[in-house]
Write a protein that holds these residues in place. Structure first.
Motif, short mmCIF file in Angstrom:
data_model
loop_
_atom_site.label_atom_id
_atom_site.label_comp_id
_atom_site.label_asym_id
_atom_site.label_seq_id
_atom_site.Cartn_x
_atom_site.Cartn_y
_atom_site.Cartn_z
N ASP A 59 0.83 -1.20 0.00
CA ASP A 59 0.00 0.00 0.00
C ASP A 59 0.87 1.25 0.00
OD1 ASP A 59 -2.26 -1.55 0.04
OD2 ASP A 59 -2.45 -1.51 2.23
N LEU A 60 0.39 2.24 -0.72
CA LEU A 60 1.16 3.48 -0.84
C LEU A 60 0.18 4.63 -0.95
CD1 LEU A 60 4.11 4.45 -1.10
CD2 LEU A 60 3.83 4.28 -3.57
N GLU A 61 0.33 5.62 -0.09
CA GLU A 61 -0.54 6.79 -0.14
C GLU A 61 0.31 8.03 -0.37
OE1 GLU A 61 -3.20 7.28 3.07
OE2 GLU A 61 -4.07 5.26 2.90
N VAL A 62 -0.18 8.88 -1.27
CA VAL A 62 0.53 10.11 -1.60
C VAL A 62 -0.48 11.25 -1.57
CG1 VAL A 62 1.86 11.32 -3.37
CG2 VAL A 62 2.16 8.86 -3.08
N GLN A 63 -0.09 12.35 -0.96
CA GLN A 63 -0.94 13.54 -0.93
C GLN A 63 -0.74 14.31 -2.24
OE1 GLN A 63 -3.16 14.20 1.56
NE2 GLN A 63 -2.50 12.19 2.32
N VAL A 64 -1.83 14.41 -3.01
CA VAL A 64 -1.73 15.04 -4.33
C VAL A 64 -2.51 16.35 -4.32
CG1 VAL A 64 -2.19 14.76 -6.79
CG2 VAL A 64 -1.57 12.78 -5.40
N PRO A 65 -1.90 17.46 -4.73
CA PRO A 65 -2.64 18.72 -4.80
C PRO A 65 -3.66 18.65 -5.94
CG PRO A 65 -0.47 18.97 -5.80
CD PRO A 65 -0.50 17.60 -5.17
#
Length: 315
Positions: A59-65
């Motif tokens: 699992d991988l979470e990235v905060q994207v604007p």
């Protein structure tokens, strides 16, 4: 307008990459004119986002604007294996067989070997390298069946025009133009893109600038006689490209008139020379059963990745 690929590279470098602390790969590949390097001002009106495909084993979470450099921004997260299963219905851990190659749409192969890899801990580029181009004997098979599509049609440009059907003659001429262009992609070991960018990509081939005026002459011809002469020039030029490669013994070209009819066809035994060089038993078996080529010839009926399995069974 700047390149969409370069914008996506900056998006990874400045926003996405600094957030990912686990082994991963990142790229821009798959759909989109910017992947092929053909995006322009009009491309920005839809589906031309700042985007990155991230590949990770967990699992991988990235905060994207919401936006990056004025474009909508998003990130897709996949495993390499699941991604290629979805895109090509193929397990990247499996052996690549001739029937696999022939059931991969050529335009999809181009989409996944174009673009760029921004970061690669997990071997994404190694998968792309495996898909870089057709194996040698399969390449020869595809060329010989491409010549096979051209030869039976050549005399029909005149035969159809002879009975006053110039529309039908021009239609056959246009189909031959497409097939001869496809041969040029094969001769230069370059995947052809889908129809939107077929001509644009053709102009980027090393033979493109010299051949384009000859091809346009076929399409502009107003009579079957003009069309026939223009096609003779294209055939001769493509035949010369083949001979210049040195992949077979030189093929001699000669003008023939079938049954003494007043229709001229330029002929060279490219098919015989290429066939003699195929030794792989799997390719030979396919050649005997399926003298058609790749999935492009049947893609209107088999267009989904899942349909590829039916074609594999057929082959």
């Amino acid at each position: 307008m700047g390149s969409g690929l370069e914008m996506c590279r900056r998006f990874y470098r400045d926003v996405v990459g600094p957030q990912v602390e686990v082994p991963h790969s990142a790229a821009l590949l798959g759909r989109g004119s910017e992947v092929l390097g053909f995006d322009d001002e009009m491309s920005t009106d839809h589906n031309c986002e700042a985007r990155v495909l991230l590949f990770a084993d967990g699992d991988l979470e990235v905060q994207v604007p919401p936006e990056f450099e004025g474009r909508a921004a998003f990130v897709e997260v996949h495993t390499i294996r699941d991604y290629f299963r979805k895109q090509l219905s193929f397990d990247v851990d499996a052996e690549l067989r001739p029937m696999d190659w022939l059931t991969f749409p050529e335009s999809i192969l181009r989409q996944h070997t174009a673009g760029d890899v921004f970061h690669d801990d997990l071997g994404l580029q190694a998968v792309r390298d495996r898909l870089a181009y057709y194996p040698d004997e399969l390449w020869r098979y595809l060329m010989l069946v491409a010549w096979w599509r051209v030869h039976p049609e050549m005399n029909l440009v005149g035969r159809v025009g002879y009975v006053g059907d110039e529309l039908g003659s021009s239609l056959i001429g246009a189909r031959l133009v497409h097939d001869l262009m496809q041969l040029c992609f094969l001769l230069e070991r370059t995947y052809a893109p889908y129809s939107k960018w077929f001509g644009t990509a053709f102009r980027q081939l090393s033979c493109g600038p010299a051949l384009e005026p000859l091809l346009r002459a076929v399409l502009r011809a107003g009579t079957w006689q003009e069309r026939e002469e223009a096609l003779l020039a294209v055939y001769a030029a493509v035949g010369e490209l083949h001979n210049r490669l040195g992949i077979t013994e030189p093929v001699t070209l000669g003008v023939e008139q079938m049954c003494g009819r007043p229709f001229k066809v330029l002929w060279g035994d490219f098919i015989g020379e290429l066939t003699a060089q195929i030794q792989d038993p799997d390719v030979l078996r396919i050649f005997e059963r399926w003298r058609v080529g790749g999935i492009e010839q049947v893609r209107d009926a088999f267009w989904r990745p899942a349909d590829r399995r039916q074609l594999v069974e057929l082959l």
